[in-house]
Scaffold this active site. Structure first.
Site, PDB file in Angstrom:
ATOM      1  N   HIS A  23       0.830  -1.286  -0.088  1.00 59.76           N
ATOM      2  CA  HIS A  23       0.111  -0.022  -0.047  1.00 59.76           C
ATOM      3  C   HIS A  23       0.895   1.181  -0.120  1.00 59.76           C
ATOM      4  O   HIS A  23       0.323   2.316  -0.282  1.00 59.76           O
ATOM      5  CB  HIS A  23      -0.897   0.019   1.209  1.00 59.76           C
ATOM      6  CG  HIS A  23      -2.349   0.927   0.838  1.00 59.76           C
ATOM      7  ND1 HIS A  23      -2.531   1.576  -0.060  1.00 59.76           N
ATOM      8  CD2 HIS A  23      -3.526   0.513   1.582  1.00 59.76           C
ATOM      9  CE1 HIS A  23      -3.571   1.881  -0.423  1.00 59.76           C
ATOM     10  NE2 HIS A  23      -4.423   1.204   0.761  1.00 59.76           N
ATOM     11  N   ARG A  24       2.068   1.063   0.176  1.00 54.72           N
ATOM     12  CA  ARG A  24       2.961   2.240   0.049  1.00 54.72           C
ATOM     13  C   ARG A  24       3.168   2.731  -1.399  1.00 54.72           C
ATOM     14  O   ARG A  24       3.426   3.875  -1.718  1.00 54.72           O
ATOM     15  CB  ARG A  24       4.441   2.025   0.662  1.00 54.72           C
ATOM     16  CG  ARG A  24       4.531   1.652   2.150  1.00 54.72           C
ATOM     17  CD  ARG A  24       5.699   1.138   2.593  1.00 54.72           C
ATOM     18  NE  ARG A  24       6.164   0.170   1.702  1.00 54.72           N
ATOM     19  CZ  ARG A  24       7.423  -0.590   2.145  1.00 54.72           C
ATOM     20  NH1 ARG A  24       8.420   0.274   2.965  1.00 54.72           N
ATOM     21  NH2 ARG A  24       7.926  -1.556   1.326  1.00 54.72           N
TER      22      ARG A  24
END
Length: 477
Positions: free
Chosen positions: A448-449
């Site tokens: 999700h980064r």
């Protein structure tokens, strides 16, 4: 007769991968006193990525093997010493004791001519191979050559807990049971003496089933003697078959590296997983058509996994931001210029993820060929360390085990991994009617980064859409 001056050369454990710190010695092919030549393979080792054979870069005589089979050795540590003749080109004759053992090994060595390619070092081994003959004497390798015949007492101590129940005299003199490397490794882990196992495989080869059957039969009767001999058993590196029937398997090589990588990934990258059910009826028909017509080639293996891989590559081409890597040092997202597609493969040594280099540039036929070669090489245990480096995105095919879906963990350094579940016939609404259709479940985990919910959803939806209408793979791909 003049006495030649010998110089001692020490061969250290090399880094056979990229940045690896240790390797396990699986098999020695030589013993103290053997004459070796430059480029000759002397042992097989297993790293966290693959099993490789190590050639020696000297002409001379084996002086000492510093570690027994099964030992884990740090990179840079001396593993074998070679006595090299002081005069150029002159290799001294072997000592009397080792020379006496040579005739026994020669007949079997002559019966096994081969040429073996090696993964590291000084080129292929040619000529008459002595691998099996050398393995006959490899169990007495841990002691130095100088202290004479008595100096090789117990290099194979891991088998100590079970050995008392099996008379060594049962094994024919000068012979070693036939078994593949993974089976030999399992025997070490279980503490089983292969000489006591009755083979059922073709040509008298011992199989994994033979080992498990033998261990199960020995568990009950061995229980009390093992407790009674506790003082001797303490000297073994690890207990193998306790009285309760438990089996302890040392965490080494590929399994150790996989465990460390998965823990690091799970607690470093913030995982998000999304799921979608897909009607793949047309995809399954397309697979059958490709098989029947042979349009991709007569020897090319066509499977649903091939079309899933092509669909993912096509989706990445439309959304290249998902083929990325997080650079912690510079605090940047690196979007990769090519897709190195990893395929998770279960092997006797554990789970490995070799990858197809620049898979996004391949045609469907080229991808099918590369996928077939990758899978076959992994099954044979011949995957090289280079084939497992540089992956950017991965597919794990859990459907082959009858599993519908899961939450796959990212491979370290990658932004996404796609799980392909089992294809099942289910009731499905198609053209306004409930009819039986071929349905599968896809699961996409992403970091999700690098990947937000919108990008991850678009990629997963694209893959699903392409599998519902597989003819678009030809147009878009």
């Amino acid at each position: 007769m003049t006495t030649e001056v010998r110089a001692l050369r020490e061969f250290k454990m090399p880094d056979v991968g990229e940045g690896l710190t240790e390797a396990e010695i699986l098999s020695w092919y030589v013993k103290p006193g053997d004459v070796v030549t430059d480029g000759q393979v002397v042992c097989e080792v297993e790293t966290a990525k693959a099993a490789v054979e190590l050639p020696i870069p000297y002409n001379g005589v084996v002086e000492q093997l510093h570690f027994p089979e099964g030992a884990t050795v740090d990179v840079g540590t001396v593993i074998i010493s070679i006595a090299v003749a002081g005069e150029a080109g002159a290799v001294p004759a072997a000592a009397p004791a080792p020379a006496a053992a040579a005739p026994a090994a020669a007949p079997e060595a002559e019966a096994e001519p081969e040429r073996r390619e090696v993964l590291v070092g000084y080129g292929p081994r040619t000529g008459t191979a002595q691998r099996r003959a050398r393995r006959t004497t490899a169990t007495a390798v841990a002691a130095p050559a100088k202290p004479a015949p008595v100096a090789a007492p117990a290099p194979v101590a891991p088998a100590a807990p079970v050995a008392p129940a099996v008379p060594v005299a049962e094994a024919p003199a000068g012979e070693r049971p036939l078994a593949k490397p993974p089976v030999r490794k399992l025997a070490k882990d279980l503490g089983v003496d292969l000489r006591a196992v009755t083979p059922t495989g073709t040509g008298g080869v011992i199989t994994r089933e033979d080992l498990h059957a033998f261990a199960a039969a020995q568990a009950a009767p061995v229980a009390e003697p093992v407790v009674a001999q506790a003082p001797e058993a303490v000297q073994a590196p690890a207990p193998v078959v306790p009285a309760a029937g438990d089996v302890r398997v040392p965490i080494k090589g590929v399994r150790k590296a996989t465990a460390q990588a998965m823990v690091a990934s799970a607690f470093t990258a913030p995982h998000v997983t999304e799921f979608v059910q897909v009607d793949v009826t047309r995809t399954m028909k397309f697979v059958r058509k490709l098989k029947e017509t042979g349009e991709l080639g007569r020897d090319v293996r066509v499977s649903p996994l091939l079309l899933v891989a092509k669909a993912l590559l096509t989706a990445i081409k439309r959304h290249p931001e998902i083929n990325a890597q997080w650079d912690e040092a510079s605090q940047e997202i690196v979007i990769k210029g090519q897709v190195n597609l990893g395929i998770a493969a279960a092997t006797p040594r554990g789970l490995i993820v070799p990858n197809i280099k620049d898979a996004g540039s391949k045609t469907l036929a080229g991808l099918a060929t590369s996928l077939g070669e990758l899978v076959e090489t992994a099954r044979q245990g011949k995957t090289s360390p280079a084939d497992m480096q540089g992956g950017t995105v991965t597919i794990t095919n859990v459907g082959v085990f009858g599993v519908d879906t899961g939450t796959p963990i990212l491979n370290p350094g990658e932004a996404a991994i796609l799980a392909f579940g089992a294809v099942r016939e289910l009731p499905w609404v198609h053209k306004g009617k409930v009819v039986p259709r071929q349905v599968t479940t896809l699961a996409l985990s992403f970091d999700h980064r690098l990947v937000d919910g919108e990008l991850g959803s678009r990629v997963l939806a694209d893959v699903a859409g392409l599998l519902e209408q597989p003819k678009r793979l030809i147009t878009w791909g």
